[in-house]
Design a protein around this motif. Structure first.
Motif, mmCIF file in Angstrom:
data_model
loop_
_atom_site.group_PDB
_atom_site.id
_atom_site.type_symbol
_atom_site.label_atom_id
_atom_site.label_comp_id
_atom_site.label_asym_id
_atom_site.label_seq_id
_atom_site.Cartn_x
_atom_site.Cartn_y
_atom_site.Cartn_z
ATOM 1 N N GLU A 64 74.916 24.855 52.508
ATOM 2 C CA GLU A 64 74.867 23.503 51.937
ATOM 3 C C GLU A 64 75.945 22.580 52.537
ATOM 4 N N ASN A 65 76.813 23.130 53.374
ATOM 5 C CA ASN A 65 77.815 22.327 54.074
ATOM 6 C C ASN A 65 77.504 22.312 55.563
ATOM 7 N N PRO A 66 76.665 21.375 56.023
ATOM 8 C CA PRO A 66 76.264 21.371 57.429
ATOM 9 C C PRO A 66 77.430 21.112 58.379
ATOM 10 N N ILE A 67 77.272 21.567 59.608
ATOM 11 C CA ILE A 67 78.287 21.421 60.647
ATOM 12 C C ILE A 67 78.133 20.044 61.314
ATOM 13 N N PRO A 68 79.180 19.210 61.316
ATOM 14 C CA PRO A 68 79.089 17.913 61.986
ATOM 15 C C PRO A 68 79.276 18.053 63.501
ATOM 16 N N VAL A 69 78.937 16.991 64.226
ATOM 17 C CA VAL A 69 79.073 17.028 65.682
ATOM 18 C C VAL A 69 79.789 15.788 66.193
#
Length: 215
Positions: A64-69
Motif C-alpha cells: 500500500e506504500n508505492p515506490i516513487p520515482v
C-alpha cells in the motif's frame, strides 16, 4: 568492505569512474544508494520489474506504500504517465526540480510496486544534480524511496545508509551529509483537486500559494 568505502565515499564528489560503475549497475538491474535533495535513496531502473522488486525487498515496504520515482526531465513523463492535469503543471512550474512528488495516472505496463491502488505513480525531478544525472544517463526513471528499512530513520549520510545495506548493496554514491528534515511532499490530483498524501519539505501553505498565484 574497506575497498568499497574508499571507492565510493569521496568527500569531494563522486568520481567519473564511480559514477560510471553506478550507471552500469543500474543497467544490469542492480540496486544502488544515491543522494537526493532530501535523504539518500534506493535507486533502481524503474522499468526493470526484478530490480524494483529487489528495492521492495530491501526496504521491507508494504504494497500500500508505492515506490516513487525520479525522472531526469519532463520529457520522461510521456514514458510513465498517461495524463498531466493543469493543476500538476502549475505545481511543476513552481516546485520542480525539488522535493515535490506528484502522483499522476501511471501507464498500465509499469511494475506493480510503483502504482497505488488507483493506478497512480509518484514522480518528481530532483534538485540534487547527482540524482538527475543518474536518471539522465540511465535514460529511464529511477526509484527514489529513502535508503532505510521501513520503520527506521532515513539515511542522511552515506555511513547511515551503509549501516543498513552494506552487506546487500555494492555501490554507494556519497553526496555528503544531506540537509533534508522531511521527505518530499506527496500530492495527488483527483478530479482536478489537490489531495495531500504526505506533507514534507514543501508546506500546504506553499502549495496553496502556488496554485492561486497569477502568472
Amino acid at each position: 568492505m574497506s575497498r568499497k568505502k574508499i571507492e565510493n565515499s569521496e568527500r569531494k564528489g563522486v568520481s567519473a569512474k564511480v559514477f560510471s560503475r553506478a550507471v552500469d549497475a543500474l543497467k544490469r538491474g542492480e540496486v544502488i544508494v544515491f543522494p537526493t535533495e532530501t535523504f539518500y535513496g534506493l535507486g533502481a531502473d524503474a522499468f526493470n520489474e526484478t530490480a524494483v522488486e529487489q528495492v521492495v525487498f530491501l526496504k521491507g515496504r508494504k504494497p500500500e506504500n508505492p515506490i516513487p520515482v525520479i525522472i531526469a526531465g519532463r520529457e520522461m513523463l510521456k514514458d510513465i504517465v498517461t495524463d498531466v492535469p493543469t493543476v500538476a503543471r502549475k505545481l511543476m512550474e513552481r516546485f520542480w526540480p525539488g522535493p515535490l512528488t506528484l502522483v499522476l495516472p501511471g501507464k498500465k505496463n509499469l511494475p506493480a510496486p510503483l502504482l497505488n491502488r488507483g493506478g497512480g505513480v509518484g514522480v518528481r525531478i530532483s534538485s540534487h544534480p547527482l540524482a538527475t544525472r543518474l536518471a539522465r544517463e540511465l535514460g529511464r526513471p529511477l526509484t527514489a524511496t529513502s535508503a532505510n528499512p521501513s520503520g527506521k530513520e532515513p539515511a542522511r549520510s552515506i555511513e547511515e545508509a551503509m549501516s543498513y545495506f552494506s552487506s546487500r548493496i555494492e555501490i554507494f554514491l556519497d553526496g555528503g551529509r544531506l540537509k533534508g528534515r522531511k521527505g518530499s511532499t506527496v500530492v495527488e490530483i483527483v478530479d482536478g483537486m489537490l489531495k495531500v498524501v504526505r506533507e514534507g519539505e514543501i508546506t500546504l501553505s506553499d502549495l496553496g500559494k502556488a496554485l492561486t498565484a497569477k502568472h
